[in-house]
Design an enzyme around this catalytic site. Sequence first.
Site, PDB file in Angstrom:
ATOM      1  N   HIS A   1      79.102  64.938  37.874  1.00 32.92           N
ATOM      2  CA  HIS A   1      80.269  64.849  37.521  1.00 32.92           C
ATOM      3  C   HIS A   1      81.413  64.686  38.639  1.00 32.92           C
ATOM      4  CE1 HIS A   1      79.113  65.065  33.178  1.00 32.92           C
ATOM      5  NE2 HIS A   1      78.386  65.839  33.606  1.00 32.92           N
TER       6      HIS A   1
ATOM      7  N   TYR B   1      75.386  74.926  38.814  1.00 37.00           N
ATOM      8  CA  TYR B   1      76.853  75.009  39.188  1.00 37.00           C
ATOM      9  C   TYR B   1      77.161  75.738  40.458  1.00 37.00           C
ATOM     10  CZ  TYR B   1      77.312  72.779  34.460  1.00 37.00           C
ATOM     11  OH  TYR B   1      77.327  72.132  33.584  1.00 37.00           O
TER      12      TYR B   1
END
Length: 357
Positions: free
Chosen positions: A61, A331
């Site tokens: 992303h 993450y």
Amino acid sequence: MKTALRPSVALLLIAGILGLVALAFAWAGGWLSPRRIGGAAIADALQDNLGKPEPGWRRAHAKGLCVSGYFDANGTGTALSRAALFPAGRIPVTGRFSLGGGDPLAGDGRNVFHSMALLFRLPDGEQWRMAMDHTPIFPVATPADFVSLQIAGIPDPATHKPDPAKLQAYLAGHPETKAFMDYMKSAPLPSSFANGTYYSINAFRFVDAGGASRAVRWQFEPEAPFAALDKKTLDAQPRDFLFVDALKRLSAGPMRWHMIVVLANPGDRTDNATIPWGAGHRRVDVGTLTLDRAATEAAGDCRDYNFDPLVLPRGVTASDDPLLPARSAAYSASFRRRAIEGPRPDALTQAGEGGAK
């Protein structure tokens, strides 16, 4: 009268505490069990598949736009959870729109995830972070399958496309991934970030004031009417058309979504994000998200946030879905890597679309 600890005993206690902390970090990183997939392994798999990004980009992303606004809770969520987001009132929000993929300069005309990440700034310093996609299901059920899928999809240097034999071999053993790919081919693609529904994907648990716990998923449903892109013309779209559209819309007025909490029925799977819950569930509208400002990542403040889905307030806990700790670890690994890499570029600024709106 209190008795002071002897220095040797105190040192042993400190060493024991530090050891427990180290064990916790080792467990979270996947170092204690060969079965556990750590965040670094997931980040490596993404880099192997998508290519190592230039310094400072997110591993997935990568292309994004900062947004901000507020959440107006209507009070109905307090019956489901004691989280501080749900009492009637207004909560400030920082967020990010993004597209799936690791190339921040790729065109928007791709049949990939449209994503919305949010950070709610709750009273008493609490935060609730969400990372959602416009699809109600995920392509894999476990971290190991995610890594295997990335390996199967590594592009061939000669063709720049995945080896069909490797990919078909993976899909033959993972019908849930094949079902997701078929879904992406047939499902309509939102024409704007503003008119897509964004799903929690994973299940979570809400805990109410009395301590009762219930499994839930949630979704943000737009007030803007849905419109679909013509997938046959995706390649002909301007490179940054989705992000330019978001900037233009927010310069003209706010975007709004309703947060809908979906309560699990008996028998619903909470440990497998590839399985939709379907119809016939109790749905509770708990409030309205309003986004009224946007900025490129160079001008905004979302680029330096890690939208970890396990940053949860009191009243919300993780389910038994194994993807949740894996997402959190991945993450964090991506955040650590880009934090030390610098400089931190901005895709839309490089494309000439930059500037705060």
